[in-house]
Design a protein around this motif. Structure first.
Motif, PDB file in Angstrom:
ATOM      1  N   GLY A 351     -49.248 -20.775 118.339  1.00  0.00           N
ATOM      2  CA  GLY A 351     -48.979 -19.776 117.320  1.00  0.00           C
ATOM      3  C   GLY A 351     -48.465 -18.477 117.909  1.00  0.00           C
ATOM      4  O   GLY A 351     -48.463 -18.278 119.139  1.00  0.00           O
ATOM      5  N   ILE A 352     -48.003 -17.618 117.031  1.00  0.00           N
ATOM      6  CA  ILE A 352     -47.552 -16.280 117.405  1.00  0.00           C
ATOM      7  C   ILE A 352     -48.467 -15.276 116.699  1.00  0.00           C
ATOM      8  O   ILE A 352     -48.509 -15.227 115.472  1.00  0.00           O
ATOM      9  CB  ILE A 352     -46.091 -16.046 116.994  1.00  0.00           C
ATOM     10  CG1 ILE A 352     -45.169 -17.038 117.710  1.00  0.00           C
ATOM     11  CG2 ILE A 352     -45.665 -14.610 117.281  1.00  0.00           C
ATOM     12  CD1 ILE A 352     -43.723 -16.944 117.277  1.00  0.00           C
ATOM     13  N   ARG A 353     -49.257 -14.567 117.475  1.00  0.00           N
ATOM     14  CA  ARG A 353     -50.201 -13.585 116.935  1.00  0.00           C
ATOM     15  C   ARG A 353     -51.098 -14.226 115.880  1.00  0.00           C
ATOM     16  O   ARG A 353     -51.346 -13.693 114.821  1.00  0.00           O
ATOM     17  CB  ARG A 353     -49.479 -12.375 116.366  1.00  0.00           C
ATOM     18  CG  ARG A 353     -48.573 -11.677 117.368  1.00  0.00           C
ATOM     19  CD  ARG A 353     -47.940 -10.394 116.832  1.00  0.00           C
ATOM     20  NE  ARG A 353     -48.967  -9.330 116.747  1.00  0.00           N
ATOM     21  CZ  ARG A 353     -49.430  -8.859 115.603  1.00  0.00           C
ATOM     22  NH1 ARG A 353     -49.004  -9.351 114.441  1.00  0.00           N
ATOM     23  NH2 ARG A 353     -50.353  -7.896 115.601  1.00  0.00           N
ATOM     24  N   GLY A 354     -51.591 -15.430 116.213  1.00  0.00           N
ATOM     25  CA  GLY A 354     -52.525 -16.125 115.331  1.00  0.00           C
ATOM     26  C   GLY A 354     -51.884 -16.898 114.198  1.00  0.00           C
ATOM     27  O   GLY A 354     -52.596 -17.481 113.377  1.00  0.00           O
ATOM     28  N   LYS A 355     -50.556 -16.930 114.120  1.00  0.00           N
ATOM     29  CA  LYS A 355     -49.866 -17.582 113.017  1.00  0.00           C
ATOM     30  C   LYS A 355     -49.175 -18.859 113.498  1.00  0.00           C
ATOM     31  O   LYS A 355     -48.407 -18.841 114.477  1.00  0.00           O
ATOM     32  CB  LYS A 355     -48.822 -16.645 112.403  1.00  0.00           C
ATOM     33  CG  LYS A 355     -49.380 -15.289 111.955  1.00  0.00           C
ATOM     34  CD  LYS A 355     -50.408 -15.447 110.838  1.00  0.00           C
ATOM     35  CE  LYS A 355     -50.885 -14.077 110.346  1.00  0.00           C
ATOM     36  NZ  LYS A 355     -51.914 -14.190 109.281  1.00  0.00           N
ATOM     37  N   ALA A 356     -49.430 -19.975 112.804  1.00  0.00           N
ATOM     38  CA  ALA A 356     -48.783 -21.239 113.131  1.00  0.00           C
ATOM     39  C   ALA A 356     -47.332 -21.222 112.649  1.00  0.00           C
ATOM     40  O   ALA A 356     -46.913 -20.331 111.893  1.00  0.00           O
ATOM     41  CB  ALA A 356     -49.533 -22.399 112.486  1.00  0.00           C
ATOM     42  N   ASN A 389     -41.546  -4.783 115.133  1.00  0.00           N
ATOM     43  CA  ASN A 389     -41.006  -5.410 116.333  1.00  0.00           C
ATOM     44  C   ASN A 389     -42.130  -5.743 117.312  1.00  0.00           C
ATOM     45  O   ASN A 389     -43.019  -4.914 117.561  1.00  0.00           O
ATOM     46  CB  ASN A 389     -39.981  -4.503 117.021  1.00  0.00           C
ATOM     47  CG  ASN A 389     -38.698  -4.380 116.224  1.00  0.00           C
ATOM     48  OD1 ASN A 389     -38.338  -5.289 115.461  1.00  0.00           O
ATOM     49  ND2 ASN A 389     -38.011  -3.252 116.378  1.00  0.00           N
ATOM     50  N   TYR A 390     -42.066  -6.947 117.867  1.00  0.00           N
ATOM     51  CA  TYR A 390     -43.051  -7.381 118.852  1.00  0.00           C
ATOM     52  C   TYR A 390     -42.317  -8.057 120.007  1.00  0.00           C
ATOM     53  O   TYR A 390     -41.255  -8.673 119.831  1.00  0.00           O
ATOM     54  CB  TYR A 390     -44.037  -8.384 118.252  1.00  0.00           C
ATOM     55  CG  TYR A 390     -44.884  -7.830 117.117  1.00  0.00           C
ATOM     56  CD1 TYR A 390     -46.043  -7.103 117.372  1.00  0.00           C
ATOM     57  CD2 TYR A 390     -44.512  -8.065 115.788  1.00  0.00           C
ATOM     58  CE1 TYR A 390     -46.814  -6.615 116.332  1.00  0.00           C
ATOM     59  CE2 TYR A 390     -45.281  -7.582 114.746  1.00  0.00           C
ATOM     60  CZ  TYR A 390     -46.433  -6.855 115.020  1.00  0.00           C
ATOM     61  OH  TYR A 390     -47.195  -6.363 113.992  1.00  0.00           O
ATOM     62  N   THR A 391     -42.918  -7.969 121.204  1.00  0.00           N
ATOM     63  CA  THR A 391     -42.369  -8.628 122.386  1.00  0.00           C
ATOM     64  C   THR A 391     -43.484  -9.379 123.096  1.00  0.00           C
ATOM     65  O   THR A 391     -44.580  -8.826 123.321  1.00  0.00           O
ATOM     66  CB  THR A 391     -41.743  -7.603 123.354  1.00  0.00           C
ATOM     67  OG1 THR A 391     -40.751  -6.841 122.665  1.00  0.00           O
ATOM     68  CG2 THR A 391     -41.086  -8.317 124.540  1.00  0.00           C
ATOM     69  N   ARG A 392     -43.204 -10.580 123.450  1.00  0.00           N
ATOM     70  CA  ARG A 392     -44.199 -11.427 124.096  1.00  0.00           C
ATOM     71  C   ARG A 392     -44.476 -10.965 125.521  1.00  0.00           C
ATOM     72  O   ARG A 392     -43.562 -10.491 126.225  1.00  0.00           O
ATOM     73  CB  ARG A 392     -43.731 -12.888 124.113  1.00  0.00           C
ATOM     74  CG  ARG A 392     -44.780 -13.856 124.631  1.00  0.00           C
ATOM     75  CD  ARG A 392     -44.299 -15.295 124.627  1.00  0.00           C
ATOM     76  NE  ARG A 392     -45.389 -16.202 124.945  1.00  0.00           N
ATOM     77  CZ  ARG A 392     -45.250 -17.505 125.094  1.00  0.00           C
ATOM     78  NH1 ARG A 392     -44.068 -18.066 124.930  1.00  0.00           N
ATOM     79  NH2 ARG A 392     -46.293 -18.264 125.370  1.00  0.00           N
ATOM     80  N   SER A 404     -53.452 -23.133 121.514  1.00  0.00           N
ATOM     81  CA  SER A 404     -54.112 -21.996 120.885  1.00  0.00           C
ATOM     82  C   SER A 404     -53.079 -21.129 120.176  1.00  0.00           C
ATOM     83  O   SER A 404     -52.006 -20.843 120.726  1.00  0.00           O
ATOM     84  CB  SER A 404     -54.857 -21.176 121.922  1.00  0.00           C
ATOM     85  OG  SER A 404     -55.337 -19.963 121.362  1.00  0.00           O
ATOM     86  N   SER A 405     -53.399 -20.720 118.965  1.00  0.00           N
ATOM     87  CA  SER A 405     -52.492 -19.838 118.222  1.00  0.00           C
ATOM     88  C   SER A 405     -52.710 -18.372 118.573  1.00  0.00           C
ATOM     89  O   SER A 405     -51.943 -17.515 118.145  1.00  0.00           O
ATOM     90  CB  SER A 405     -52.682 -20.043 116.719  1.00  0.00           C
ATOM     91  OG  SER A 405     -54.002 -19.698 116.336  1.00  0.00           O
ATOM     92  N   LEU A 411     -50.425 -11.081 122.233  1.00  0.00           N
ATOM     93  CA  LEU A 411     -48.978 -11.122 122.450  1.00  0.00           C
ATOM     94  C   LEU A 411     -48.581 -12.157 123.492  1.00  0.00           C
ATOM     95  O   LEU A 411     -47.436 -12.168 123.957  1.00  0.00           O
ATOM     96  CB  LEU A 411     -48.469  -9.736 122.893  1.00  0.00           C
ATOM     97  CG  LEU A 411     -48.614  -8.600 121.885  1.00  0.00           C
ATOM     98  CD1 LEU A 411     -48.172  -7.279 122.514  1.00  0.00           C
ATOM     99  CD2 LEU A 411     -47.803  -8.888 120.630  1.00  0.00           C
ATOM    100  N   SER A 412     -49.512 -13.039 123.862  1.00  0.00           N
ATOM    101  CA  SER A 412     -49.225 -13.975 124.957  1.00  0.00           C
ATOM    102  C   SER A 412     -48.995 -15.417 124.492  1.00  0.00           C
ATOM    103  O   SER A 412     -48.363 -16.192 125.210  1.00  0.00           O
ATOM    104  CB  SER A 412     -50.374 -13.952 125.977  1.00  0.00           C
ATOM    105  OG  SER A 412     -51.584 -14.361 125.354  1.00  0.00           O
ATOM    106  N   SER A 413     -49.511 -15.794 123.332  1.00  0.00           N
ATOM    107  CA  SER A 413     -49.393 -17.198 122.903  1.00  0.00           C
ATOM    108  C   SER A 413     -48.017 -17.471 122.319  1.00  0.00           C
ATOM    109  O   SER A 413     -47.293 -16.559 121.910  1.00  0.00           O
ATOM    110  CB  SER A 413     -50.476 -17.523 121.868  1.00  0.00           C
ATOM    111  OG  SER A 413     -50.332 -16.695 120.722  1.00  0.00           O
ATOM    112  N   GLY A 414     -47.651 -18.768 122.268  1.00  0.00           N
ATOM    113  CA  GLY A 414     -46.364 -19.179 121.721  1.00  0.00           C
ATOM    114  C   GLY A 414     -46.478 -20.493 120.979  1.00  0.00           C
ATOM    115  O   GLY A 414     -47.551 -21.078 120.852  1.00  0.00           O
TER     116      GLY A 414
END
Length: 902
Positions: A351-356, A389-392, A404-405, A411-414
């Protein structure tokens, strides 16, 4: 019409020369003057026009249980190869059964081969599918995946549906019915065909076949190749598939006949796995009506279609049949077979910031998955999510994905695309000894042996721009980082071995051993047929888990859990003259549970509360046969007791110790789940002239749950032990708030229309030119659900969600052009238009959200009428709550085929 009538009389009496023509004309005139229909003549040849006969098939093997008209006492319908080739087009194979009584087939999500079929209210897991006497239901869960058999229609000689317990001698799960598919053999007559077909949404199919026929040296061969591709009617469901069939035969002498067949259908197709809500179908449309093609599982990557849900599979099957005529009274039929299924299905993980990947914040304005955004995020590019705006960030110097989401601030998950592999190796054999004891008595003895290994794991399909994948699920090799990616495409190699592939998340095998024995005694005279049959089977279940348990743990590889089951059934048919027959049958099944009941919730811990399901079925019927009118009437009742139903949930602080705050999975079973399926069926065929054929059917079912159910205590997944504290309503998970007992008696069984009817006709307007049309109606269709989803008696009391009825019209045009020197070859043209009137209808619902009543809008003791009226105006679609997750049926579709037979 008068001349046609006389011609039929002549044909019936089989007097074709001019010398006898005069007598036949006089006979016909006499019958007309006397006011009698020539169909009432008690001539046995008239019965040969019965719609249930397999006129195009000569079944040599006693392993194949084909019902015989006016003899086998079961309710049966047969679809011949000519009808399959004419009407299938770009439809799914099971959809051909929709004009059969008590059958309900849908396209489900609409992907290539994703259709499903119900018979008498029972789903595919409780319908036995047999191909040339070989069972093909999955050995672990009895499922049938029609995409694995996408080419089956090309090689099918005839398909027979036996409703109810059926006539199969094997101890198989034919609770709702049996689908017997008989494929082409190598010794059919010499000739071949080539065909090409096109249809809506870039559908294209090409097929070529040739058979040598039985040659003087006793050898014969048959081969078929086909290829299919298309964009798919539903958005984002592109597909491609192939099919091959090779049949080799050798007739050594009058006693020995050998047949070897090898067939497979490698394919891949993008799917619509998630059922959108009605509200979303409307939201992502352009005219305020539902966009029935909407698919929430796909998007575009660099301008190309990209689906997170792709199915890919190749399931070749080889079988060797040996029919040995020992003497005039004894025959031995043997089939040994092997199947090597390879492939799986993809999904998104992480996920990205907890979002699938399917979260609304990661979608485009038209409701598609924003794959470009995900790809950019995974590579460390700045992306805009929700106006911000967000950056990993990097993990140990790399962009690292996992399952893991992450958290809402992480800002680390993908997000990655992964494959769930469900391969198998399956070997088996059936041997049947058929002995004629006398002119009236025949007995069969046989064995059914199978060995199965299901191979289950996940691997990486696409990192979507990230550098690597972190997996910590293998307790024997923790903390691995992987980067190898495997394409979601089937292997062309039928013996491909995927054991070498890098695995993530889980890795286990399901092993099943099956030993069965059966016998049948049949008594038959000219007018009376009776049989009694019994079968017993022992299924052994074993589980190997290479990730969840240490190699030193006994649960790493369990021993076999053996469970005994079987059935006994019998029936009688009596022919009352040449036109009437009556029959009755009854049977009892003790059916072993599926693999996931023996080892629940994906663990190797044995279920302590195993019990066989019990099925009791009774049926009676009447048939009428003549050269003008054929009809069948059936009534039935099937009771299904001790159904296995479980539920599972995650529990925080399961032991009531707030200091630990640990989380475990827990599961529970529902006992006393019983179903009663009863109903009546009618089907008929009328041939008033040689050119006109009318077909119709009507079926009414009353399929309900039959009693209260009791929910057992929750057990921990890790130990299979009970929770240390009682489950109370203080737990936040609603699954735990189930009453210990709920009265679901009378609740309607969902997932299939309980009332169906159809009426169709075919008319030869000119020589070799035919028009046909059919209208099908479905009603009393309820949402699909399991009793475990009714989390309170209040929800039970609201009942099952009934979907709107619908009617569909199909039409077709056929033209056969005879060509060649002797006009023995033919060029066939066929046009089908399905759902001619472009009816918009809900084919199935995966949720059971009944419409709200005025009582649901109470504020204190007063109803909020304004909110209630607004809900009625905006919250419902055709009387159905818009929050329900549904699949709409297809709108108008068409297909056109040209074939050359020589």
């Amino acid at each position: 019409m008068f001349e046609e009538l006389i011609f039929e009389i002549c044909k019936k009496f089989k007097q074709r020369n001019m010398k006898n023509l005069k007598n036949n004309l006089l006979t016909g005139l006499f019958l007309l003057i006397a006011g009698f229909s020539y169909s009432q003549e008690k001539v046995k040849d008239s019965v040969k026009n019965a719609s249930n006969q397999l006129e195009e098939v000569i079944v040599k093997s006693t392993v194949i249980d084909v019902a015989k008209d006016r003899k086998t006492p079961v309710a049966v319908s047969t679809i011949k190869a000519s009808e399959i080739q004419a009407k299938l087009g770009n439809q799914e194979f099971p959809e051909l059964l929709n004009n059969t009584p008590s059958v309900y087939a849908t396209k489900s999500g609409g992907g290539f081969g994703d259709s499903r079929v119900n018979i008498r209210g029972f789903d595919q897991k409780n319908i036995a599918v047999m191909i040339n006497g070989v069972p093909v239901n999955d050995m672990e869960n009895s499922s049938v995946y029609w995409s694995n058999w996408a080419g089956l229609s090309d090689v099918t000689t005839s398909m027979q549906v036996q409703r109810g317990l059926g006539s199969s001698k094997l101890a198989i799960s034919s609770v709702g019915g049996t689908i017997n598919v008989v494929t082409r053999t190598s010794d059919i007559k010499q000739g071949g065909s080539v065909s090409t077909g096109t249809a809506n949404d870039n559908y294209l199919k090409t097929t070529a076949s040739y058979s040598t026929g039985l040659m003087k040296n006793g050898l014969s061969a048959s081969i078929l190749l086909s290829q299919t591709s298309g964009a798919g009617y539903v958005d984002g469901t592109k597909f491609a598939g192939a099919n091959y069939f090779i049949g080799l035969g050798y007739k050594l002498n009058e006693k020995h006949d050998f047949q070897l067949t090898f067939t497979g259908a490698p394919q891949w197709h993008n799917q619509r796995s998630a059922a959108p809500t009605i509200a979303d179908y409307i939201k992502y449309s352009s005219n305020g009506e539902p966009n029935i093609k909407y698919n929430s599982d796909w998007g575009t990557l660099n301008g190309q279609e990209y689906s997170f849900r792709t199915n890919y599979y190749h399931k070749p099957i080889a079988s060797f049949n040996w029919d040995y005529k020992i003497n005039e009274t004894t025959k031995l039929s043997t089939v040994v077979y092997g199947s090597w299924g390879r492939g799986g299905g993809t999904n998104g993980t992480g996920g990205i910031r907890g979002k699938a990947y399917f979260d609304a914040s990661l979608r485009t304005a038209d409701g598609l998955v924003n794959v470009d955004l995900i790809n950019n995020w995974n590579q460390g590019n700045t992306v805009n999510i929700g106006g911000v705006n967000y950056t990993r960030t990097l993990t140990s110097g790399a962009f690292q994905n996992s399952s893991s989401s992450g958290s809402t601030t992480s800002l680390s998950s993908g997000i990655s695309k992964i494959s769930s592999i469900n391969s198998h190796n399956w070997y088996g054999g059936v041997i049947d000894l058929n002995k004629k004891l006398s002119d009236k008595l025949v007995i069969d003895f046989g064995i059914d042996v199978r060995a199965y290994r299901g191979i289950h794991f996940q691997n990486i399909n696409d990192l979507l721009g990230a550098d690597r994948f972190y997996d910590n699920t293998d307790v024997n090799n923790p903390g691995r980082t992987l980067s190898f990616q495997y394409e979601a495409l089937p292997s062309g190699n039928p013996f491909f071995n995927s054991d070498y592939q890098q695995k993530i998340n889980y890795n286990n095998d399901g092993l099943v051993r099956w030993y069965g024995a059966f016998t049948q005694l049949e008594y038959s005279t000219e007018n009376l047929t009776a049989f009694v049959q019994g079968a017993v089977s022992q299924q052994g279940f074993k589980r190997n888990d290479y990730f969840k348990y240490l190699a030193s743990n006994p649960l790493y590889s369990t021993s076999y859990k053996n469970i005994l089951g079987g059935n006994v059934k019998g029936g009688v048919n009596y022919n009352i003259g040449a036109h009437h027959n009556v029959f009755a049958n009854a049977g009892y099944y003790s059916k072993q549970p599926f693999f996931n009941a023996v080892y629940p919730v994906n663990t190797s811990i044995l279920n302590k509360d195993l019990t066989n399901e019990k099925i009791m079925g009774i049926e009676a019927g009447y048939g009428f046969r003549s050269s003008v009118f054929n009809a069948n009437v059936n009534i039935y009742r099937t009771t299904w007791n001790d159904r296995f139903v479980n539920s599972s949930t995650s529990l925080v602080d399961p032991d009531g110790l707030a200091s630990t705050n640990n989380s475990v999975r827990a599961f529970a079973f529902m006992s006393g789940v019983n179903q009663i399926h009863q109903g009546a069926e009618l089907d008929f065929t009328v041939k008033p002239t040689r050119k006109l054929v009318i077909n119709g059917m009507f079926s009414f079912g009353d399929w309900t749950y039959g009693s209260a159910v009791v929910k057992s205590s929750f057990f921990r997944e890790d130990t299979n032990g009970p929770l240390l504290v009682p489950v109370t309503a203080t737990q936040t998970n609603p699954d735990l708030q189930l009453a210990t007992q709920q009265n679901i008696s009378g609740l309607k069984v969902g997932d299939a229309a309980q009332l169906t009817a159809s009426l169709g006709a075919s008319y030869e307007v000119l020589r070799n030119v035919k028009l046909d049309a059919n209208y099908r109606y479905a009603d009393n269709l309820y949402a699909s659900f399991e009793p475990s989803r009714f989390t309170s008696q209040a929800i039970v009391d609201k009942g099952s969600l009934q979907l709107p009825s619908f009617g569909l019209m199909d039409a077709g045009f056929s033209y056969k052009l005879m060509v060649g020197k002797d006009k023995t070859n033919a060029v066939n043209f066929r046009l089908n238009v399905n759902n001619v009137l472009d009816e918009v209808y809900i084919a199935e619902s995966r949720t059971n959200n009944t419409a709200k009543t005025q009582a649901d809008f109470m504020t204190g003791t007063n109803p909020n009428l304004t909110a209630y009226q607004l809900y009625q105006q905006t919250g419902l679609y055709d009387g159905v709550d818009k929050t329900n997750q549904v699949f709409f049926g297809f709108g108008r579709t068409w297909n056109f085929t040209i074939s050359y037979n020589f």
